[in-house]
Write a protein that holds these residues in place. Structure first.
Motif, PDB file in Angstrom:
ATOM      1  N   MET A   1       4.528  -5.926   4.717  1.00 42.54           N
ATOM      2  CA  MET A   1       4.823  -4.567   4.256  1.00 42.54           C
ATOM      3  C   MET A   1       4.479  -3.576   5.357  1.00 42.54           C
ATOM      4  SD  MET A   1       6.010  -2.932   1.677  1.00 42.54           S
ATOM      5  CE  MET A   1       5.913  -4.287   0.534  1.00 42.54           C
ATOM      6  N   SER A   2       5.394  -2.689   5.656  1.00 36.54           N
ATOM      7  CA  SER A   2       5.178  -1.740   6.737  1.00 36.54           C
ATOM      8  C   SER A   2       4.250  -0.631   6.296  1.00 36.54           C
ATOM      9  CB  SER A   2       6.518  -1.135   7.168  1.00 36.54           C
ATOM     10  OG  SER A   2       7.029  -0.301   6.149  1.00 36.54           O
ATOM     11  N   ASN A   3       3.704   0.076   7.285  1.00 32.84           N
ATOM     12  CA  ASN A   3       2.858   1.227   6.968  1.00 32.84           C
ATOM     13  C   ASN A   3       3.631   2.275   6.201  1.00 32.84           C
ATOM     14  OD1 ASN A   3       0.628   0.133   8.226  1.00 32.84           O
ATOM     15  ND2 ASN A   3       1.107   1.048  10.216  1.00 32.84           N
ATOM     16  N   ARG A   4       4.923   2.380   6.532  1.00 36.67           N
ATOM     17  CA  ARG A   4       5.745   3.362   5.823  1.00 36.67           C
ATOM     18  C   ARG A   4       5.861   3.004   4.353  1.00 36.67           C
ATOM     19  NH1 ARG A   4      12.103   4.930   7.053  1.00 36.67           N
ATOM     20  NH2 ARG A   4      12.286   6.503   5.420  1.00 36.67           N
ATOM     21  N   ASP A   5       6.047   1.688   4.044  1.00 41.31           N
ATOM     22  CA  ASP A   5       6.118   1.268   2.654  1.00 41.31           C
ATOM     23  C   ASP A   5       4.823   1.586   1.930  1.00 41.31           C
ATOM     24  OD1 ASP A   5       8.686   0.309   2.702  1.00 41.31           O
ATOM     25  OD2 ASP A   5       8.108  -1.701   3.304  1.00 41.31           O
ATOM     26  N   ALA A   6       3.696   1.282   2.598  1.00 42.84           N
ATOM     27  CA  ALA A   6       2.408   1.541   1.977  1.00 42.84           C
ATOM     28  C   ALA A   6       2.197   3.028   1.731  1.00 42.84           C
ATOM     29  CB  ALA A   6       1.292   0.984   2.862  1.00 42.84           C
ATOM     30  N   SER A   7       2.566   3.838   2.716  1.00 43.03           N
ATOM     31  CA  SER A   7       2.355   5.278   2.570  1.00 43.03           C
ATOM     32  C   SER A   7       3.251   5.870   1.500  1.00 43.03           C
ATOM     33  CB  SER A   7       2.590   5.988   3.909  1.00 43.03           C
ATOM     34  OG  SER A   7       3.939   5.883   4.305  1.00 43.03           O
ATOM     35  N   SER A   8       4.390   5.246   1.257  1.00 40.95           N
ATOM     36  CA  SER A   8       5.299   5.786   0.242  1.00 40.95           C
ATOM     37  C   SER A   8       4.706   5.657  -1.161  1.00 40.95           C
ATOM     38  CB  SER A   8       6.649   5.069   0.299  1.00 40.95           C
ATOM     39  OG  SER A   8       6.540   3.743  -0.165  1.00 40.95           O
ATOM     40  N   LEU A   9       3.777   4.712  -1.347  1.00 38.93           N
ATOM     41  CA  LEU A   9       3.121   4.588  -2.639  1.00 38.93           C
ATOM     42  C   LEU A   9       2.067   5.672  -2.818  1.00 38.93           C
ATOM     43  CD1 LEU A   9       2.716   0.721  -2.835  1.00 38.93           C
ATOM     44  CD2 LEU A   9       4.449   2.130  -3.905  1.00 38.93           C
ATOM     45  N   GLY A  10       1.423   6.026  -1.709  1.00 40.62           N
ATOM     46  CA  GLY A  10       0.496   7.156  -1.714  1.00 40.62           C
ATOM     47  C   GLY A  10      -0.519   7.095  -2.823  1.00 40.62           C
ATOM     48  N   LYS A  11      -0.760   8.240  -3.430  1.00 45.30           N
ATOM     49  CA  LYS A  11      -1.736   8.353  -4.514  1.00 45.30           C
ATOM     50  C   LYS A  11      -1.044   8.369  -5.871  1.00 45.30           C
ATOM     51  CE  LYS A  11      -5.353   8.838  -1.790  1.00 45.30           C
ATOM     52  NZ  LYS A  11      -6.436   7.835  -1.751  1.00 45.30           N
ATOM     53  N   GLY A  29       1.585  -7.800  -7.175  1.00 48.49           N
ATOM     54  CA  GLY A  29       2.097  -7.602  -5.832  1.00 48.49           C
ATOM     55  C   GLY A  29       1.549  -6.340  -5.191  1.00 48.49           C
ATOM     56  N   LEU A  30       1.474  -5.286  -5.974  1.00 47.90           N
ATOM     57  CA  LEU A  30       0.955  -4.018  -5.457  1.00 47.90           C
ATOM     58  C   LEU A  30      -0.525  -4.113  -5.115  1.00 47.90           C
ATOM     59  CD1 LEU A  30       2.661  -1.527  -7.955  1.00 47.90           C
ATOM     60  CD2 LEU A  30       3.379  -2.087  -5.630  1.00 47.90           C
ATOM     61  N   VAL A  31      -1.289  -4.740  -6.002  1.00 45.27           N
ATOM     62  CA  VAL A  31      -2.741  -4.819  -5.805  1.00 45.27           C
ATOM     63  C   VAL A  31      -3.092  -5.771  -4.672  1.00 45.27           C
ATOM     64  CG1 VAL A  31      -4.900  -5.558  -6.887  1.00 45.27           C
ATOM     65  CG2 VAL A  31      -3.281  -4.155  -8.178  1.00 45.27           C
ATOM     66  N   GLU A  32      -2.471  -6.958  -4.670  1.00 42.99           N
ATOM     67  CA  GLU A  32      -2.834  -7.958  -3.664  1.00 42.99           C
ATOM     68  C   GLU A  32      -2.388  -7.559  -2.262  1.00 42.99           C
ATOM     69  OE1 GLU A  32      -1.574 -11.812  -4.947  1.00 42.99           O
ATOM     70  OE2 GLU A  32      -3.123 -11.919  -6.512  1.00 42.99           O
ATOM     71  N   ALA A  33      -1.318  -6.748  -2.176  1.00 41.05           N
ATOM     72  CA  ALA A  33      -0.889  -6.255  -0.868  1.00 41.05           C
ATOM     73  C   ALA A  33      -1.623  -4.974  -0.474  1.00 41.05           C
ATOM     74  CB  ALA A  33       0.618  -6.005  -0.873  1.00 41.05           C
ATOM     75  N   SER A  34      -2.573  -4.541  -1.320  1.00 46.46           N
ATOM     76  CA  SER A  34      -3.371  -3.325  -1.071  1.00 46.46           C
ATOM     77  C   SER A  34      -2.486  -2.100  -0.853  1.00 46.46           C
ATOM     78  CB  SER A  34      -4.300  -3.529   0.139  1.00 46.46           C
ATOM     79  OG  SER A  34      -5.191  -4.589  -0.084  1.00 46.46           O
ATOM     80  N   LEU A  35      -1.376  -2.041  -1.605  1.00 48.12           N
ATOM     81  CA  LEU A  35      -0.476  -0.901  -1.479  1.00 48.12           C
ATOM     82  C   LEU A  35      -0.920   0.285  -2.321  1.00 48.12           C
ATOM     83  CD1 LEU A  35       2.997  -2.679  -1.460  1.00 48.12           C
ATOM     84  CD2 LEU A  35       1.619  -1.905   0.463  1.00 48.12           C
ATOM     85  N   THR A  36      -1.770   0.014  -3.284  1.00 50.67           N
ATOM     86  CA  THR A  36      -2.338   1.094  -4.085  1.00 50.67           C
ATOM     87  C   THR A  36      -3.627   0.585  -4.697  1.00 50.67           C
ATOM     88  OG1 THR A  36      -1.866   2.757  -5.794  1.00 50.67           O
ATOM     89  CG2 THR A  36      -1.162   0.506  -6.262  1.00 50.67           C
ATOM     90  N   SER A  37      -4.466   1.492  -5.113  1.00 49.99           N
ATOM     91  CA  SER A  37      -5.712   1.114  -5.759  1.00 49.99           C
ATOM     92  C   SER A  37      -5.440   0.688  -7.201  1.00 49.99           C
ATOM     93  CB  SER A  37      -6.689   2.291  -5.748  1.00 49.99           C
ATOM     94  OG  SER A  37      -7.776   2.040  -6.622  1.00 49.99           O
TER      95      SER A  37
END
Length: 291
Positions: A1-11, A29-37
């Motif tokens: 997952m790119s930084n852009r993908d991660a940042s798009s989830l934001g807060k 998928g979201l939690v294990e990839a640390s894309l959001t809390s």
């Protein structure tokens, strides 16, 4: 997952309305990839509080186990993921109407439920993302068709793509093609499992132990899929490469052709897509009748 993908989830805060296997696959998928809390993810369902507490223990997400908690989470969330059973969807979506803010994003994973029906049930054109994932999302190898209503913003579109990229591959399609996605990949794992059942049973009939038949079948299907993925070649071309004239594979393929294997598969996929439309029509009719 790119930084852009991660940042798009934001807060962004999310609530899963329906806590079945598909909801679990996506949130995992979201939690294990640390894309959001996990604290940004709330789960709710109609009545099974034990299921919500199980998801809290496994992933650290927030359970909404009372009516007050459900209402508060639905009102405040940035994104609402609809994952209830199709038969329950019309009443559940109608109940959302007084709780929603105009900018809240609705993401549907409900088979057959069109964007226009969601708008009809809500009484307005809320931003809606319609998706058709499959159960392989559970292991991060899902295939998801996705389409967007006209009011979905660029940031919301990026958010939805990042969310489903977290559990596999996404394909953006025009909404009328979502039913085709359902036929090909949404129900697709079941076709492969059905084929594997037949291969295992035939192996046992020929004298293999059930364990050996299963191991050989699993590795064969896994290897064949990886060959297509790795080489990029058309499956038909790969099949021809391993089918020697008058050989054993040709004898097997000719037998499948005799029993109309491809025709049966085509009809099955078309029927699956048709059934999704029928389910959508039933939800739409319920929306009309309940006015």
């Amino acid at each position: 997952m790119s930084n852009r993908d991660a940042s798009s989830l934001g807060k962004n805060t999310l609530i899963f309305y329906g806590a079945g296997s598909m909801a679990e696959a996506i949130l995992r998928g979201l939690v294990e990839a640390s894309l959001t809390s996990p604290n940004n993810i709330t789960v709710m369902n109609r009545s099974n509080a034990d299921r919500l507490l199980e998801l809290e223990r496994q992933y650290g997400v927030v359970p909404a186990t009372t009516e007050d908690l459900k209402k508060s989470a639905l009102t405040s969330a940035d994104v609402i993921i609809l994952g209830m059973k199709p038969k329950d969807s019309a009443n559940a979506i109608k109940a959302l109407q007084p709780l929603l803010r105009p900018e809240q994003l609705i993401v549907s994973v409900i088979a057959g439920l069109s964007i226009s029906t969601i708008h009809q049930l809500l009484g307005r054109e809320q931003p809606v993302v319609r998706t058709m994932p499959n159960t392989s999302s559970t292991i991060g190898l899902g295939a998801t068709g996705i389409s967007f209503s006209a009011s979905v913003s660029a940031s919301q579109r990026e958010f939805a793509l990042a969310m489903f990229n977290a559990v596999g591959l996404t394909a953006v399609v025009d909404e009328p093609l979502i039913e085709a996605v359902n036929g090909v990949s949404g129900s697709g794992p079941a076709y492969v499992y059905y084929l594997m059942e037949a291969m295992i049973n035939a192996g046992v009939q020929l004298g293999l132990t059930p364990e050996a038949a299963k191991d050989l079948t699993v590795q064969t299907v896994r290897g064949a899929a990886e060959m297509v993925f790795t080489t990029g070649e058309n499956p038909g071309e790969l099949r021809r490469k391993v089918t020697s004239p008058n050989g054993t594979t040709q004898a097997a393929i000719e037998t499948l052709d005799h029993y109309s294997f491809q025709e049966g598969m085509n009809k099955a996929i078309v029927r699956c897509a048709d059934r999704a439309r029928e389910m959508g029509d039933a939800i739409r009719a319920e929306a009309v009748d309940s006015k």
